[in-house]
Design an enzyme around this catalytic site. Sequence first.
Site, mmCIF file in Angstrom:
data_model
loop_
_atom_site.group_PDB
_atom_site.id
_atom_site.type_symbol
_atom_site.label_atom_id
_atom_site.label_comp_id
_atom_site.label_asym_id
_atom_site.label_seq_id
_atom_site.Cartn_x
_atom_site.Cartn_y
_atom_site.Cartn_z
ATOM 1 N N CYS A 1 48.498 43.916 42.751
ATOM 2 C CA CYS A 1 49.425 45.028 42.704
ATOM 3 C C CYS A 1 48.853 46.167 43.556
ATOM 4 O O CYS A 1 47.645 46.395 43.587
ATOM 5 C CB CYS A 1 49.674 45.568 41.300
ATOM 6 S SG CYS A 1 50.451 44.387 40.210
ATOM 7 N N ARG B 1 48.317 42.801 48.316
ATOM 8 C CA ARG B 1 47.815 42.836 46.944
ATOM 9 C C ARG B 1 48.794 42.207 45.945
ATOM 10 O O ARG B 1 48.493 42.086 44.761
ATOM 11 C CB ARG B 1 47.554 44.287 46.517
ATOM 12 C CG ARG B 1 46.601 45.024 47.426
ATOM 13 C CD ARG B 1 46.411 46.439 46.949
ATOM 14 N NE ARG B 1 45.705 46.467 45.698
ATOM 15 C CZ ARG B 1 44.405 46.506 45.567
ATOM 16 N NH1 ARG B 1 43.647 46.532 46.636
ATOM 17 N NH2 ARG B 1 43.843 46.530 44.381
ATOM 18 N N TRP C 1 52.145 41.976 41.737
ATOM 19 C CA TRP C 1 51.722 40.597 41.522
ATOM 20 C C TRP C 1 51.798 40.425 40.019
ATOM 21 O O TRP C 1 50.991 40.958 39.267
ATOM 22 C CB TRP C 1 50.295 40.379 42.022
ATOM 23 C CG TRP C 1 49.872 38.948 42.020
ATOM 24 C CD1 TRP C 1 50.075 38.033 43.004
ATOM 25 C CD2 TRP C 1 49.142 38.263 40.986
ATOM 26 N NE1 TRP C 1 49.534 36.823 42.646
ATOM 27 C CE2 TRP C 1 48.961 36.934 41.422
ATOM 28 C CE3 TRP C 1 48.629 38.638 39.747
ATOM 29 C CZ2 TRP C 1 48.296 35.985 40.662
ATOM 30 C CZ3 TRP C 1 47.972 37.694 38.985
ATOM 31 C CH2 TRP C 1 47.804 36.384 39.440
ATOM 32 N N ASN D 1 48.337 49.325 38.532
ATOM 33 C CA ASN D 1 47.594 48.161 39.012
ATOM 34 C C ASN D 1 46.518 47.879 37.976
ATOM 35 O O ASN D 1 45.662 48.722 37.723
ATOM 36 C CB ASN D 1 46.954 48.472 40.380
ATOM 37 C CG ASN D 1 45.919 47.418 40.772
ATOM 38 O OD1 ASN D 1 46.032 46.253 40.390
ATOM 39 N ND2 ASN D 1 44.926 47.828 41.533
ATOM 40 N N GLY D 2 46.560 46.693 37.365
ATOM 41 C CA GLY D 2 45.561 46.332 36.352
ATOM 42 C C GLY D 2 46.222 45.621 35.192
ATOM 43 O O GLY D 2 47.356 45.144 35.311
ATOM 44 N N GLU E 1 35.257 24.995 52.158
ATOM 45 C CA GLU E 1 35.997 26.145 52.676
ATOM 46 C C GLU E 1 37.160 25.685 53.563
ATOM 47 O O GLU E 1 38.268 26.230 53.485
ATOM 48 C CB GLU E 1 35.044 27.073 53.454
ATOM 49 C CG GLU E 1 35.682 28.251 54.160
ATOM 50 C CD GLU E 1 36.492 29.184 53.244
ATOM 51 O OE1 GLU E 1 36.401 29.066 52.018
ATOM 52 O OE2 GLU E 1 37.246 30.009 53.789
ATOM 53 N N LYS F 1 41.009 26.656 52.731
ATOM 54 C CA LYS F 1 41.864 27.376 53.704
ATOM 55 C C LYS F 1 43.154 26.614 53.924
ATOM 56 O O LYS F 1 44.228 27.176 53.941
ATOM 57 C CB LYS F 1 41.078 27.525 55.013
ATOM 58 C CG LYS F 1 41.280 28.753 55.775
ATOM 59 C CD LYS F 1 40.571 29.995 55.293
ATOM 60 C CE LYS F 1 40.632 30.325 53.858
ATOM 61 N NZ LYS F 1 39.726 31.311 53.384
ATOM 62 N N GLU G 1 45.491 26.635 50.654
ATOM 63 C CA GLU G 1 46.076 27.902 50.208
ATOM 64 C C GLU G 1 47.220 28.388 51.097
ATOM 65 O O GLU G 1 48.135 29.054 50.608
ATOM 66 C CB GLU G 1 45.014 29.000 50.006
ATOM 67 C CG GLU G 1 44.364 29.551 51.246
ATOM 68 C CD GLU G 1 43.448 30.732 50.944
ATOM 69 O OE1 GLU G 1 42.377 30.790 51.538
ATOM 70 O OE2 GLU G 1 43.801 31.584 50.117
ATOM 71 N N HIS H 1 31.900 6.446 45.005
ATOM 72 C CA HIS H 1 31.738 6.556 43.542
ATOM 73 C C HIS H 1 33.058 6.905 42.862
ATOM 74 O O HIS H 1 33.056 7.353 41.725
ATOM 75 C CB HIS H 1 30.639 7.574 43.223
ATOM 76 C CG HIS H 1 29.329 7.169 43.811
ATOM 77 N ND1 HIS H 1 28.549 6.178 43.256
ATOM 78 C CD2 HIS H 1 28.697 7.572 44.929
ATOM 79 C CE1 HIS H 1 27.470 6.009 44.027
ATOM 80 N NE2 HIS H 1 27.544 6.842 45.036
ATOM 81 N N LYS I 1 45.525 39.225 47.410
ATOM 82 C CA LYS I 1 44.230 39.295 48.056
ATOM 83 C C LYS I 1 43.129 39.792 47.143
ATOM 84 O O LYS I 1 42.084 39.193 47.034
ATOM 85 C CB LYS I 1 44.315 40.178 49.295
ATOM 86 C CG LYS I 1 43.013 40.215 50.050
ATOM 87 C CD LYS I 1 43.196 40.114 51.520
ATOM 88 C CE LYS I 1 41.889 39.917 52.246
ATOM 89 N NZ LYS I 1 41.544 38.502 52.390
HETATM 90 C C1 F6R Z 1 40.591 32.766 49.981
HETATM 91 C C2 F6R Z 1 40.203 34.082 49.519
HETATM 92 C C3 F6R Z 1 39.698 34.215 48.126
HETATM 93 C C4 F6R Z 1 38.631 35.326 48.036
HETATM 94 C C5 F6R Z 1 38.244 35.572 46.574
HETATM 95 C C6 F6R Z 1 37.152 36.594 46.446
HETATM 96 O O1 F6R Z 1 40.975 32.789 51.320
HETATM 97 O O2 F6R Z 1 40.320 35.053 50.207
HETATM 98 O O3 F6R Z 1 39.203 32.999 47.647
HETATM 99 O O4 F6R Z 1 37.526 34.950 48.786
HETATM 100 O O5 F6R Z 1 39.369 35.984 45.867
HETATM 101 O O6 F6R Z 1 37.553 37.822 46.969
HETATM 102 P P1 F6R Z 1 36.508 38.941 47.339
HETATM 103 O O7 F6R Z 1 35.689 38.421 48.476
HETATM 104 O O8 F6R Z 1 37.324 40.126 47.703
HETATM 105 O O9 F6R Z 1 35.663 39.163 46.118
#
Ligand code: F6R
Length: 608
Positions: free
Chosen positions: A2, A27, A75, A99-100, A482, A486, A489, A505, A603
């Site tokens: 949010c 956000r 969100w 936000n929270g 990773e 990527k 997501e 296995h 994010k």
């Molecule tokens: C994936 C992604 C998330 C963040 C995770 C931690 O692309 O961006 O997995 O890496 O939410 O976020 P931060 O780094 O802001 O603590």
Amino acid sequence: MCGIIGYSGSENAAERIVSGLKSLEYRGYDSAGIAAFEENKVRIIKTVGRVSALEHRIDECGGIRSGCGIGHTRWATHGAPNDINSHPQVSGRVVLVHNGIIENYHELKTELISQGVSFVSETDTEVAAAVIDSEYNKAGDPLKAILAAMPKLTGSYAFGILFKDVPGVIYSVKKGSPLIVGVTDNGGFISSDTSAILRYTKKYISLENGEIAVIKGASTEVYNSRGESVKKEILTAKWDAAAAEKGGYSHFMLKEIHEEPEAVKKTLGIRNRHGYIDFEDDGITVEQLKNINFLRIVACGTAMHAGLYAKYAIEKMARIPVIVEVASEFRYSDPILSDKDTVLIISQSGETADSLEALRIAKSKGARTIAVVNVIASSIAREADNVIYTYAGPEISVASTKAYTVQVATLCAFAFELAYSKGRLTEQDLMYYSKIILHDLCEAIEKVISDEERIRGIAQELYDNENVFFIGRSLDCALVQEASLKLKEISYIHSEAYAAGELKHGTISLITNGTPVISLATVPEIYEKTMSNIVEVVTRGGKAFVVCGSDFPDNSAILYRYELPEIDRMFMGLVGITAMQLFAYYMSVLRGNDVDKPRNLAKSVTVE
Ligand code: F6R
């Protein structure tokens, strides 16, 4: 999660709020809303969907002419994304964006209902508005009402509040969620982050937990949780407005991948003062590093994957054991820590709720905490004993790319410095590796980026698959985690990453005719082992794609190989990740997805 914004001043508030919400959309983006004073009355417009839908609705309603208002992009946590649950929420004379999460909202709601208060939404936010309104009815003063409400609310919040009978004034308070106050000559802002106000000002105040800001035009007063006026330092944001815009790229993600070399140079160039990178300016001396004999790394998602890379680099170079843990598990694991331990927290945003709590737990057990953080003055940065800032600039795309690359480059430099403190590397070695990071690594990433069309071609081959597997060994095994994250997501393709040697296995049973299996092979000592696994997969009908060093053996089992530019092997895998980021990007584009705002994600994960 949010985003909140508000403006009070002599200029057009709605324009500033909508522009800010567009920057804050990363956000959360399932609904959006605005509340503004028009002729001393509060007018609210809100809608399910993106900020563009809100903008459209505002136009349909004839626009808003106001100098004071608050806005929200959501969100959803409590209550489905719909018009009623979107913010602002109203109770009595209080209009509020949040936000929270208010954790005790259920008890509070029950109590308020018993007192005759009625609710229309399913949100915890409406309950917070009702608590403040009930205090306002008793105290008759907005500041006193907020001060009285705060101890009643458990959880995290950053609120933007309008009181219907106090036109032109925004009240704002935070506990656990980020909030800044923007300062200009014509008015003041509140915002979840600086990116939303950069177009109007770089000057801002960072609020501490429990502080309340009262913004009335260009005058801002800040009070502590006892209601005493406090003087706050005015900070200047290092980022400019252009950094938070797309700059001609079709998506932020693509722009941010292109920014990787520059971000690495910016972050580590300034730490390269003696011909090698060190962390003395961050308060981390060689003497201190010498005492580290074991390291715990705690983070979430992509940042945790950067930690996996760091584990490899630190164990290999400094021969110090490292454990990497997911913050949401660490915080409930009753971790065994003492004042002899060091815990490294990695976070792009510096606001991730689980990582922040992990940091607090580590500190409460006496451990020393070092944070690698991208957002200046964020909560994690403020609370850690030492902070190593990365200077990647704002990362707007929900999928993290440049922040990861810079975290890894920084953590590798940290590994070398640690190895030096242990007498395992000389000053000459440090100079060698610093040159590799600042020159060779950046050049190699640029080469991969210039290969974008080829990578797009591979995506073209694969984008209509519903399953993609990644395999690797050693460092490559950590990296494919990773690559897989990527891809899944942003493309919504089901993807898994496996240790190549583990396939036999159990997981090899998932390989059917035509399943794409992408191998990362950058560690020459185990090339042959990886090759055996590739042949096993192909024998079972899998299609083998390989991202590798040019010395990786050739084999007719391989359908397509992408060779990475030559570089010291500590870094080839990192360069490989840039290729995988571009691959994920094009897979998402080709599937017609919203690359920068993938479904269900936000994010900055500021709730548990
Ligand atoms: C994936 C992604 C998330 C963040 C995770 C931690 O692309 O961006 O997995 O890496 O939410 O976020 P931060 O780094 O802001 O603590």
